[in-house]
Design an enzyme around this catalytic site. Structure first.
Site, mmCIF file in Angstrom:
data_model
loop_
_atom_site.group_PDB
_atom_site.id
_atom_site.type_symbol
_atom_site.label_atom_id
_atom_site.label_comp_id
_atom_site.label_asym_id
_atom_site.label_seq_id
_atom_site.Cartn_x
_atom_site.Cartn_y
_atom_site.Cartn_z
ATOM 1 N N SER A 15 0.826 -1.191 0.000
ATOM 2 C CA SER A 15 0.000 0.000 0.000
ATOM 3 C C SER A 15 0.866 1.250 0.000
ATOM 4 C CB SER A 15 -0.878 -0.030 1.256
ATOM 5 O OG SER A 15 -2.182 0.381 0.952
ATOM 6 N N GLY B 250 -2.849 -0.358 -3.963
ATOM 7 C CA GLY B 250 -1.591 0.124 -3.399
ATOM 8 C C GLY B 250 -1.063 1.411 -3.998
ATOM 9 N N PRO C 176 -7.617 -0.224 -6.645
ATOM 10 C CA PRO C 176 -7.187 0.949 -5.873
ATOM 11 C C PRO C 176 -8.236 1.374 -4.848
ATOM 12 C CG PRO C 176 -7.956 1.628 -8.038
ATOM 13 C CD PRO C 176 -8.045 0.120 -8.010
ATOM 14 N N GLY C 177 -7.800 1.731 -3.673
ATOM 15 C CA GLY C 177 -8.706 2.251 -2.647
ATOM 16 C C GLY C 177 -8.267 3.658 -2.270
ATOM 17 N N CYS D 176 -6.888 9.474 26.224
ATOM 18 C CA CYS D 176 -6.000 9.401 27.385
ATOM 19 C C CYS D 176 -4.795 8.563 27.039
ATOM 20 C CB CYS D 176 -6.740 8.821 28.576
ATOM 21 S SG CYS D 176 -7.401 7.212 28.219
ATOM 22 N N GLU D 177 -4.031 9.038 26.061
ATOM 23 C CA GLU D 177 -2.882 8.274 25.618
ATOM 24 C C GLU D 177 -1.903 9.242 24.960
ATOM 25 O OE1 GLU D 177 -4.017 4.395 24.580
ATOM 26 O OE2 GLU D 177 -2.490 4.251 23.035
HETATM 27 N N1 LLP Z 1 -6.671 -5.037 -2.594
HETATM 28 C C1 LLP Z 1 -6.263 -5.795 -1.564
HETATM 29 C C2 LLP Z 1 -6.298 -7.234 -1.668
HETATM 30 C C3 LLP Z 1 -5.830 -5.176 -0.385
HETATM 31 O O1 LLP Z 1 -5.437 -5.928 0.625
HETATM 32 C C4 LLP Z 1 -5.815 -3.770 -0.304
HETATM 33 C C5 LLP Z 1 -5.378 -3.105 0.911
HETATM 34 C C6 LLP Z 1 -6.257 -3.026 -1.406
HETATM 35 C C7 LLP Z 1 -6.671 -3.692 -2.544
HETATM 36 C C8 LLP Z 1 -6.328 -1.519 -1.411
HETATM 37 O O2 LLP Z 1 -5.094 -0.934 -1.215
HETATM 38 P P1 LLP Z 1 -4.928 0.659 -1.439
HETATM 39 O O3 LLP Z 1 -5.073 0.915 -2.918
HETATM 40 O O4 LLP Z 1 -5.964 1.351 -0.666
HETATM 41 O O5 LLP Z 1 -3.552 0.925 -0.935
HETATM 42 N N2 LLP Z 1 -4.916 0.327 6.580
HETATM 43 C C9 LLP Z 1 -3.704 0.613 5.836
HETATM 44 C C10 LLP Z 1 -3.717 0.046 4.489
HETATM 45 C C11 LLP Z 1 -3.960 -1.430 4.512
HETATM 46 C C12 LLP Z 1 -4.369 -1.862 3.228
HETATM 47 C C13 LLP Z 1 -4.685 -3.311 3.211
HETATM 48 N N3 LLP Z 1 -5.058 -3.751 1.948
HETATM 49 C C14 LLP Z 1 -3.460 2.102 5.816
HETATM 50 O O6 LLP Z 1 -4.179 2.822 6.479
HETATM 51 O O7 LLP Z 1 -2.510 2.566 5.197
#
Ligand code: LLP
Length: 471
Positions: free
Chosen positions: A240, A278, A321-322, A399-400
């Protein structure tokens, strides 16, 4: 509303290079920030603080930019691509609809994400279901709704899905999530032969037995033996916040090699390869996000070369993509409370003052600084100020001591209680990883578009908390 098939320029929103703010963000004449034509004072008055603010047009533009860039690049090498929006970054019914209206599909990683995508009207056939430990209920719900792809993550799961499919009299469409040894994130990637993490099945031999199949090959062969499973393809997600496309290319090559090896062995050339998500974004001023056009072209030309070398036709591709879609579209709006100068240093070090600026949220609405040491950018957004900037740290109300929102940022020296403060690029993994720590109430998700705001997810209330508590 934009039709899914409508052609648009594949560029990122104007002004998005080098800024972490969404493209709809402007400073008005009085110095106050506006998002898509709505001033922050109005947002705070209407919705309270803290609130997650999402710029709908920016989200849509990024979704389109990714889809169009990848479609064009992969069409140029003679194949197609589907873009799945990774719902884990932020999923609400409206957000899933936006993604779909922009021609994206939706990737889910749990029953809850699947439920929201379905509620949004995303057809099951356009949904993927991930998870390293899916429950029977989740798998059953995927069958019931005709989910287009279940991404299997272990040998044990292959048998479970196959048996459940037999019970239900369905054929389950599956992909195998493999690990290629390529790990990426930040500015570089590393390639290692060994995997020591819970996801996927390794393409490398992890066995002491000579000539043994890799776990990935074993999984593919096992799926082919089960008539209740349809093997769609191979999936790889390497990490990511990746800012260098080399990792995607290396992982794609390893997947294509595995695909060719399976074909040589069985005659089955799987139709699809998913390269996961990612794609990295800018979190700080001056940082430059991965450019979808450039990365799409690089990956497309690299997979075309690899396929030619292997003598196999290209598969259809997909990506997930997220962060790159929703991260920059979102910001968090807080109110400043306690402001406290703290003198740091001594013991030979030059003492300096760090201004601790407390806001009305914190690690419960954005765990990323505490969890990953993630850096963010903040500004005082309700007014302009001529005061000299001072070194500040934005902290929450938990509280941290690790409850840090922004480790280090220059804020006007006259920052004071009641000021509005916004943190940029919190659209991804902010609300979706939010908690009720200290029983804080999770903030609402507010969409802004064309000068108007609307609540997508309402603020939690004490009644919500007490309603869960059975006394
Ligand atoms: N596809 C799969 C199989 C994944 O495991 C992930 C993210 C994505 C797509 C989307 O990845 P992106 O395009 O958003 O980077 N919570 C962490 C990121 C963990 C992502 C886990 N998997 C953060 O806040 O940086």
């Amino acid at each position: 509303m934009t039709g899914a098939g409508q052609a648009r320029p594949a560029a990122l929103p104007a002004g998005s290079a080098g800024t972490p703010w969404s493209s709809g963000v402007r400073r008005a004449d009085d110095g106050a920030l506006e998002v898509a034509g709505v001033g922050v004072a109005e947002l705070a008055a209407d919705h309270g603080t803290p609130s997650y603010i999402v710029d709908e047009a920016d989200f849509r533009a990024r979704a389109r930019a990714y889809r169009i860039a990848f479609e064009a690049a992969f069409a140029a090498v003679g194949t197609g691509v589907d873009v799945y929006y990774a719902g884990k970054a932020l999923l609400t019914v409206a957000v899933a609809r936006w993604a779909r209206e922009e021609g994206l599909r939706v990737d889910t990683a749990s029953g809850g994400e699947l439920a929201v995508a379905l509620r949004a009207g995303v057809p099951g056939s356009e949904i993927g279901l991930h998870g390293n430990n899916k429950s029977d209920t989740e798998i059953g719900r995927a069958f019931d709704n005709g989910v287009g792809r279940i991404i299997v993550d272990s040998l044990a799961e292959i048998d479970r899905i196959a048996d459940l499919a037999v019970e239900r009299g369905v054929v389950a469409p599956v992909m195998v999530r493999v690990t290629t040894g390529v790990h990426a994130g930040g500015h570089e990637y590393i390639s290692t032969a060994h995997e020591d993490q819970k996801f996927g099945l390794s393409v490398n031999l992890a066995s002491a037995v000579p000539d043994a199949d890799s776990p990935a090959m074993t999984a593919l062969l096992r799926i082919l033996e089960r008539p209740s499973l349809k093997l769609l393809g191979i999936h790889s997600h390497i990490g990511s916040q990746i800012l260098d496309p080399d990792g995607f290319e290396a992982a794609a090559a390893a997947v294509l090699e595995l695909r060719a090896a399976l074909a040589a062995r069985t005659g089955v050339l799987v139709e699809e390869v998913d390269l996961g998500g990612g794609y990295g974004i800018a979190y700080l001023p001056g940082e430059v996000a991965l450019d979808p056009e450039r990365v799409a072209k690089d990956i497309a030309s690299s997979v075309a070369d690899v396929a030619a070398r292997l003598g196999t036709p290209l598969p259809r591709f997909s990506i997930e993509p997220g962060r790159a879609i929703v991260g920059p579209a979102g910001m968090t709006l807080y109110s400043v409370g306690t402001v406290k100068p703290v003198t740091v240093g001594g013991d030979g070090e030059e003492p300096f003052t760090r201004l601790y600026v407390s806001v009305d949220g914190g690690m419960s609405d954005n765990i990323r600084p505490a969890l990953y040491g993630a850096d963010y950018h903040a500004e005082i957004v309700g007014r302009s100020s001529d005061a000299a900037p001072v070194l500040a740290r934005v902290v929450g109300k938990h509280c941290e001591s690790g409850d840090i929102v922004v480790h280090q940022v220059m804020l006007p020296g006259d920052v004071r209680a009641g000021d509005l403060l916004a943190v940029a690029a919190t659209g991804a993994y902010g609300r979706s990883m939010a908690s009720n720590y200290n029983l804080l109430l999770r903030p609402p998700v507010v969409a802004v578009r064309d000068g108007a705001s609307r609540v997508l997810v309402r603020r939690e209330t004490e009644e919500d908390l007490l309603g869960l508590d059975q006394g």
